[in-house]
Motif scaffolding. Structure first.
Motif, PDB file in Angstrom:
ATOM      1  N   ILE A 160       0.837  -1.212   0.000  1.00 25.05           N
ATOM      2  CA  ILE A 160       0.000   0.000   0.000  1.00 25.05           C
ATOM      3  C   ILE A 160       0.866   1.254   0.000  1.00 25.05           C
ATOM      4  N   MET A 161       1.870   1.288   0.881  1.00 26.12           N
ATOM      5  CA  MET A 161       2.720   2.475   1.004  1.00 26.12           C
ATOM      6  C   MET A 161       3.613   2.674  -0.212  1.00 26.12           C
ATOM      7  N   GLU A 162       3.943   1.586  -0.893  1.00 27.48           N
ATOM      8  CA  GLU A 162       4.763   1.691  -2.105  1.00 27.48           C
ATOM      9  C   GLU A 162       3.954   2.168  -3.310  1.00 27.48           C
ATOM     10  N   GLU A 163       2.655   1.883  -3.304  1.00 31.37           N
ATOM     11  CA  GLU A 163       1.829   2.195  -4.474  1.00 31.37           C
ATOM     12  C   GLU A 163       1.065   3.511  -4.368  1.00 31.37           C
ATOM     13  N   LEU A 164       0.837   3.993  -3.147  1.00 36.96           N
ATOM     14  CA  LEU A 164       0.067   5.221  -2.959  1.00 36.96           C
ATOM     15  C   LEU A 164       0.910   6.217  -2.178  1.00 36.96           C
ATOM     16  N   GLU A 165       1.236   7.325  -2.819  1.00 34.84           N
ATOM     17  CA  GLU A 165       2.161   8.292  -2.209  1.00 34.84           C
ATOM     18  C   GLU A 165       1.610   8.865  -0.902  1.00 34.84           C
ATOM     19  N   GLU A 166       0.353   9.257  -0.926  1.00 35.53           N
ATOM     20  CA  GLU A 166      -0.242   9.850   0.269  1.00 35.53           C
ATOM     21  C   GLU A 166      -1.398   8.972   0.757  1.00 35.53           C
ATOM     22  N   GLY A 293     -11.746  14.604   0.371  1.00 37.51           N
ATOM     23  CA  GLY A 293     -10.514  14.579  -0.412  1.00 37.51           C
ATOM     24  C   GLY A 293      -9.408  13.742   0.179  1.00 37.51           C
ATOM     25  N   LYS A 294      -9.694  13.033   1.278  1.00 34.19           N
ATOM     26  CA  LYS A 294      -8.678  12.162   1.880  1.00 34.19           C
ATOM     27  C   LYS A 294      -8.496  10.892   1.048  1.00 34.19           C
ATOM     28  N   ASN A 295      -7.327  10.288   1.187  1.00 35.18           N
ATOM     29  CA  ASN A 295      -7.061   8.991   0.558  1.00 35.18           C
ATOM     30  C   ASN A 295      -7.287   7.886   1.588  1.00 35.18           C
ATOM     31  N   LEU A 296      -8.359   7.130   1.389  1.00 36.29           N
ATOM     32  CA  LEU A 296      -8.741   6.066   2.315  1.00 36.29           C
ATOM     33  C   LEU A 296      -8.568   4.716   1.632  1.00 36.29           C
TER      34      LEU A 296
END
Length: 401
Positions: A160-166, A293-296
């Motif tokens: 998850i952390m590698e594929e989504l910057e924020e 606008g958050k990334n969930l």
């Protein structure tokens, strides 16, 4: 964290999938934030469990592998252990509750595992495993209470952390806690600001009660269709990790899970099992927040759903969204009586999908007939239009729930 990175490298040797992380337009619109789905339902064996099982079995000594392994599971861990055992060519015994899904039993046997049905719950199956393992000198592969298992599940957090910057928040279903323990360690090691939210069934709020009481607490007997998270007692190791790294634990009921499974199938063409949809169901049940606008990220943890249950999910999902209506109508048992009903249904442009006559039930008076009608509609407004027509024509009816 180093163990999780080692696990990630190990899993590539066995071609364990790096599952897709997709943004869902449907659920983003419903929630008001950017909702991403981590599709562990598309993992080998149909769930995230194969990650931990493969790491654990790989790390066993040659002597332990020779004697074989045993595990207790309601289904997903069973398939994962059986699959990993077959890859390593070692004997495998799986103990499942007597009420385990037939499809999961068949799938487990397909990996050449010996299946024993014992106990009415996971906890009872796990108790049986302890005695059996000691007698037969077999190594128990825990479902969640093990550092190797947790490390394997933690690789999801790395992906998850590698594929989504924020990443702002990650929602994870909780059974025994192995999945959320691994994911929370991985993500918090990279970014402490990311919030980790655990989701449990209202029928088995095991981890939530334990965290609140600050001690391991056993849940009372309950029922949920999400059998993958129907655990009475969390692990001691997972409890400590959750207490340290997880920001909050929330609850979701079966109705919301059904609705979410239906939407996943219809809108996203994704089949999830009930436990697999639990985290997303919580997100879907929330009202749109002012802060958007958050990334969930929601973990769709598994897709091994019984086909008979899936049929019920579709029917209940259609009813919840106002697309399927079942009514009981009283008729005079005379020619033309049913035609009048059909004409009113036609006026409302409603499709009849099933008709069932009833003349024999005790609630149907002699000389009359009862008719059950299953009707396909566009939405609840169309249903209300039809029911208004029935009332206007003084047609006696009841809605069947």
């Amino acid at each position: 964290m180093n163990k999780i990175k080692e696990a990630q490298e190990l899993l590539t040797r066995y071609d364990i999938r790096r599952t897709d992380l997709i943004k869902s337009a449907t659920f983003s619109k419903l929630n008001g934030n950017n909702v991403y789905l981590k599709l562990e339902c598309l993992q080998k064996t149909g769930s995230f469990k194969v990650r931990g099982a493969m790491v654990k079995i790989h790390n066993l000594s040659d002597d332990l592998k020779k004697n074989g392994v045993i595990a207790a599971s309601a289904g997903n861990h069973a398939q994962a252990v059986a699959f990993a055992s077959k890859i390593h060519d070692i004997p495998c015994t799986i103990v499942m509750p007597k009420n385990a899904s037939p499809s999961k039993i068949v799938a487990t046997k397909s990996y050449d595992a010996k299946v024993i049905l014992e106990g009415d719950s996971y906890d009872e199956s796990a108790s049986y495993v302890k005695d059996f393992a000691e007698k037969e000198n077999k190594t128990i592969i825990p479902a969640f209470e093990d550092s190797d298992i947790i490390s394997g599940q933690g690789t999801i957090g790395l992906e998850i952390m590698e594929e989504l910057e924020e990443v702002d928040e990650v929602y994870v279903p909780i059974g025994g806690g192995g999945l959320i323990a691994g994911i929370s360690i991985a993500i918090k090691s990279i970014n402490q600001k990311v919030k980790i939210i655990g989701v449990e069934s209202t029928a088995f709020p095991t981890m939530k009660k334990s965290i609140t009481a600050n001690k391991i607490t056993k849940a009372k007997e309950g029922y949920t269709i999400a059998d993958g998270i129907s655990i009475k007692t969390p692990g001691k190791l997972t409890f400590e990790i959750v207490k340290k790294h997880v920001d909050s634990i929330v609850l979701i009921n079966d109705n919301e899970i059904v609705k979410t499974m239906f939407l996943l199938m219809e809108r996203s063409k994704i089949v999830s099992e009930p436990a697999g949809a639990a985290a997303l169901a919580y997100l879907n049940s929330k009202k749109k927040s002012k802060e958007q606008g958050k990334n969930l990220v929601s973990i769709i943890s598994g897709g091994n759903v019984d086909m008979y249950l899936l049929g019920q999910i579709v029917a209940k999902g259609l009813m919840q969204t106002g697309r399927l209506l079942k009514i009981f109508v009283d008729l005079n048992d005379k020619p033309g009586a049913l035609k009048k009903i059909v004409d009113e249904i036609s006026k409302a442009s409603v499709n009849i999908v099933e008709v069932e006559h009833d003349r024999l039930s005790s609630n149907v008076p002699a000389g009359t007939a009862g008719v059950y009608l299953s009707l396909e509609l566009e939405n609840k407004n169309q249903a209300n239009t039809l029911l208004d027509l029935f009332r206007k024509e003084k047609i006696n009816f009841e809605i069947v729930h």
